[in-house]
Structure formats: structure tokens, C-alpha cells
Design an enzyme around this catalytic site. Structure first.
Site, PDB file in Angstrom:
ATOM      1  N   ASP A 177       0.800  -1.232   0.000  1.00 27.34           N
ATOM      2  CA  ASP A 177       0.000   0.000   0.000  1.00 27.34           C
ATOM      3  C   ASP A 177       0.830   1.277   0.000  1.00 27.34           C
ATOM      4  O   ASP A 177       0.421   2.267  -0.616  1.00 27.34           O
ATOM      5  CB  ASP A 177      -1.068  -0.007   1.099  1.00 27.34           C
ATOM      6  CG  ASP A 177      -0.487  -0.099   2.488  1.00 27.34           C
ATOM      7  OD1 ASP A 177       0.735  -0.351   2.603  1.00 27.34           O
ATOM      8  OD2 ASP A 177      -1.251   0.073   3.446  1.00 27.34           O
ATOM      9  N   ASP A 181       2.304  -9.738   3.758  1.00 22.55           N
ATOM     10  CA  ASP A 181       1.298  -9.450   4.792  1.00 22.55           C
ATOM     11  C   ASP A 181      -0.131  -9.790   4.352  1.00 22.55           C
ATOM     12  O   ASP A 181      -0.996  -9.985   5.197  1.00 22.55           O
ATOM     13  CB  ASP A 181       1.334  -7.960   5.172  1.00 22.55           C
ATOM     14  CG  ASP A 181       2.697  -7.508   5.644  1.00 22.55           C
ATOM     15  OD1 ASP A 181       3.550  -8.369   5.929  1.00 22.55           O
ATOM     16  OD2 ASP A 181       2.926  -6.286   5.726  1.00 22.55           O
ATOM     17  N   MET A 218       5.900 -11.839  10.951  1.00 27.71           N
ATOM     18  CA  MET A 218       5.714 -10.522  10.347  1.00 27.71           C
ATOM     19  C   MET A 218       4.244 -10.278  10.013  1.00 27.71           C
ATOM     20  O   MET A 218       3.408 -11.170  10.152  1.00 27.71           O
ATOM     21  CB  MET A 218       6.561 -10.400   9.095  1.00 27.71           C
ATOM     22  CG  MET A 218       8.013 -10.101   9.374  1.00 27.71           C
ATOM     23  SD  MET A 218       8.873  -9.783   7.825  1.00 27.71           S
ATOM     24  CE  MET A 218      10.395  -9.122   8.439  1.00 27.71           C
ATOM     25  N   SER A 232       3.684 -28.839  26.137  1.00 25.61           N
ATOM     26  CA  SER A 232       4.328 -27.619  25.654  1.00 25.61           C
ATOM     27  C   SER A 232       3.248 -26.720  25.051  1.00 25.61           C
ATOM     28  O   SER A 232       2.072 -27.060  25.058  1.00 25.61           O
ATOM     29  CB  SER A 232       5.343 -27.994  24.599  1.00 25.61           C
ATOM     30  OG  SER A 232       4.679 -28.714  23.582  1.00 25.61           O
TER      31      SER A 232
HETATM   32  O1  F6P Z   1       5.377  -5.346   4.541  1.00 27.74           O
HETATM   33  C1  F6P Z   1       6.195  -6.463   4.531  1.00 27.74           C
HETATM   34  C2  F6P Z   1       6.988  -6.544   5.788  1.00 27.74           C
HETATM   35  O2  F6P Z   1       7.744  -7.737   5.734  1.00 27.74           O
HETATM   36  C3  F6P Z   1       6.184  -6.466   7.083  1.00 27.74           C
HETATM   37  O3  F6P Z   1       5.612  -7.689   7.419  1.00 27.74           O
HETATM   38  C4  F6P Z   1       7.236  -5.986   8.056  1.00 27.74           C
HETATM   39  O4  F6P Z   1       6.640  -5.276   9.113  1.00 27.74           O
HETATM   40  C5  F6P Z   1       8.084  -5.087   7.222  1.00 27.74           C
HETATM   41  O5  F6P Z   1       7.906  -5.477   5.877  1.00 27.74           O
HETATM   42  C6  F6P Z   1       9.555  -5.108   7.553  1.00 27.74           C
HETATM   43  O6  F6P Z   1      10.207  -4.200   6.731  1.00 27.74           O
HETATM   44  P1  F6P Z   1      11.786  -4.020   6.612  1.00 27.74           P
HETATM   45  O7  F6P Z   1      12.335  -5.225   5.895  1.00 27.74           O
HETATM   46  O8  F6P Z   1      11.946  -2.781   5.815  1.00 27.74           O
HETATM   47  O9  F6P Z   1      12.298  -3.924   8.006  1.00 27.74           O
END
Ligand code: F6P
Length: 340
Positions: free
Chosen positions: A119, A144, A186, A232
């Protein structure tokens, strides 16, 4: 959202566009190369020129362009990352940066641009397309899967499978020691990767930014579930969880439950790399073709999306402004299965 009636059909009509620039921007995602390949080859098939813009918008500002022939995109389909490189470009957010970018595109006679990214990348494209007459079309690519108007973004399927493989391994050691693992995945501000990987791995608890109530599930598990089963546990944590990520949450749990054996694992950028799975290659290919098709049918300021596996066009305006929602029903089912 416009539904295309003849999905995946090519009907290159516009004679106005002769040279199409292609760039990747923001976080890389497995399958970006497949989209570059498809866009390049379909542009060439339509008698147009394809040009690679290196390092996203930074390369646009610097005039860092490379001509792309069909052979230049040979052998990249199965490669993770992006052959065009990527960047998060602050300069492009300024009017001066975009003015320089426009000058570079004009000097290179680039008529239209395909932006492969998330985005933030589409916001840049949308702003620039309002300032100049160069049409932009977006292809959603981010692990994401958090874009409004599309069920799917390039890279998500591969990342999901990478997380599942990693968590399966962690479960072996967690079970052997009787430990609770807090595993952070992530997802920026979105919990889809955590939710679906948690379901696929049978995590005991899933913490995502879209549902605060999940912290009650964590308490239930710690106070009852873990002890009852004497086993666990895996707690999947989306990096955007409002309680502050796996590290922060696990430290709190250690303080409150000093008797528990707690470990933390932050999967990090391993989720972004690797050879794209078949679904990412196929969808990226479809989207690459659809982006060229859209431009050559005089479309602009739209993102290519997939809705129920059909190609759709979503305006940038909607794609960047509206929030992507998550199916919390799936979370309820997960809680039901794990509360037993
Ligand atoms: O938007 C993709 C993403 O991998 C997110 O999941 C994460 O928050 C971000 O990019 C990390 O970005 P960078 O590699 O710039 O630290």
C-alpha cells in the site's frame, strides 16, 4: 471494484502506450520475479517495449532504467527476492522527488508504469498519477496479505509455508522440553499470517492486532490449559499485536508465571525469502499479464486484485484508503478447538 468478464484474456488495444516501466517497491516478496517476467513478456508480445526501473522509486528519481528483453527475464520465475531490487524511498514522498521522477520517465519515453508492491507503493503511485499524465497500474505484492480489494497478495503463500515449516521444527524442541514458545511472525499491522500459520501449526494461542480478546485466551491457556495437559505450547504473535510483540509479551509472562519455561523466537526476514511456491508463481503470472492488459486498455490508477480467484480492478483510492478486514470467525473456530 470492477469484475473483468473474460478473466486472463489479453486484448491489447491502446496504441498510445509504447514503453512500459516496471518496478518493485517496499518489502520484497517471493513471486515478484514471476510478475516481472509476465509483465515483460506480455508487453513484448503486444509489440511494446518493457523497461526495468531499478530500486523502486529511487531508481525512477535517479533514472536508473534497464531495457528488458524476453531473455532478460529467463530463469527468474523460481527465484525469491526481486531482480529489479527494491527500496523504501523517502524522497519520492516529496513533490520535488516526484518532479524529478517525472522528468526521468519523460526523458526515457516511458509512457506507463507497473508498480509491484504494497500500500505504501500504491500511495506513491496514486499521488504521482494525480500530478502527471503517466498512467500507473499496481500489482499487490507483500507477505502481509493486507491489501483492501484483493483476497491475495504475491508472496503471502510462500511466507505462510515458510512460517509453518519453521514452527513445526520449533514444536519438536518445545515438546521435548515442555516449554512455551512465543513465536513472532511478520505482518506489519495485520494478523493474517499469524492467524493462518497458527491454525496450520495447531498453535495453542494466536495473538493478532485485530482481536484484543485473544489476550484472555492466553491467560486461560497459561492458567489452565498448559497445566492440565502438562505439555508444551505455541503462542503465535503477530508483530503488530498491540501488547508489543513476542519479546515484550513473553517478558511479562515470565514475571507473572516464574514457574513456566518460556522461550521466544522471532522468525524475522526468513519469512520474506525463498523460492516462491507454485500458487505465488501462478498468481503473480496472472497479475503481471493483467497489469499490461489493463494499461493497454486505457486503465490507470488501479490495482490488479483477485476476488474468488478472478482478476479484478480496484481503484488506488480504495486500495490504499480502505482497511483490509480479517475473518475473525476462523479465530473463534481455532479458540473452540484449543479450549477443549
Ligand atoms: O510489509 C512487509 C513486511 O515484511 C512487514 O511484514 C514488516 O513489518 C516489514 O515489511 C519489515 O520491513 P523491513 O524489511 O523494511 O524492516
Amino acid at each position: 471494484m470492477t469484475r473483468k468478464s473474460d478473466n486472463d484474456q489479453l486484448s491489447f488495444t491502446s496504441g498510445r502506450i509504447k514503453k512500459i516501466g516496471i518496478l518493485t517497491s517496499g518489502g520484497d516478496a517471493p513471486g515478484m520475479n514471476a510478475a516481472i517476467r509476465a509483465a515483460t513478456r506480455s508487453a513484448i508480445a503486444a509489440g511494446r517495449e518493457a523497461v526495468g526501473i531499478l530500486r523502486g522509486y529511487q531508481g525512477m528519481i535517479d533514472g536508473d532504467f534497464i531495457p528488458l528483453q524476453s531473455t532478460d527475464v529467463s530463469g527468474i520465475l523460481q527465484l525469491g527476492g526481486t531482480m529489479l531490487k527494491t527500496a523504501r524511498c523517502k524522497e519520492f514522498r516529496t513533490p520535488e522527488g516526484r518532479r524529478r521522477a517525472k522528468e526521468q520517465l519523460t526523458a526515457a519515453a516511458i509512457d506507463a508504469v507497473i508498480v509491484i508492491g504494497g500500500d505504501g507503493s500504491f500511495t506513491g503511485a496514486w499521488v504521482m498519477s494525480q500530478e502527471c499524465d503517466i498512467p500507473f497500474v499496481g500489482i499487490p505484492a507483500t507477505i502481509d496479505n493486507d491489501m483492501y480489494g484483493t483476497d491475495y497478495t504475491i508472496g503471502y503463500e510462500t511466507a505462510l509455508n515458510s512460517v509453518v515449516c519453521a514452527v513445526d521444527k520449533i514444536k519438536d524442541t518445545a515438546r521435548s522440553h515442555g516449554r512455551i514458545f512465543f513465536i513472532e511472525v511478520m505482518g506489519h499491522e495485520a494478523g493474517l499470517l499469524a492467524l493462518n500459520s497458527g491454525i496450520a501449526c495447531g498453535a495453542e494461542v494466536i495473538l493478532i492486532p485485530e482481536s484484543k480478546a485473544q489476550h484472555d485466551e492466553l491467560q486461560k491457556f497459561l492458567e489452565k490449559g498448559y497445566r492440565d495437559k502438562e505439555s508444551s505450547g505455541i503462542v503465535m504473535v503477530a508483530e503488530g499485536d498491540e501488547a508489543g510483540g513476542a519479546l515484550h509479551i513473553a517478558e511479562q509472562i515470565r514475571r507473572d508465571h516464574p514457574d513456566l519455561d518460556v522461550r521466544i523466537s522471532i522468525l524475522g526476514h526468513i519469512q520474506r525469502g525463498g523460492s516462491p511456491v507454485a500458487r505465488d508463481r501462478i498468481n503473480a503470472t496472472r497479475m503481471g499479464i493483467a497489469a499490461v492488459d489493463a494499461l493497454l486498455n486505457d486503465q490507470k490508477s488501479i490495482m490488479i486484485g483477485l476476488d474468488n480467484n478472478r482478476i479484478v480492478h480496484v481503484t488506488f483510492n480504495k486500495a490504499v484508503k480502505m482497511n483490509h478486514s480479517i475473518d475473525t470467525g476462523l479465530l473463534e473456530v481455532h479458540n473452540l478447538l484449543n479450549g477443549m
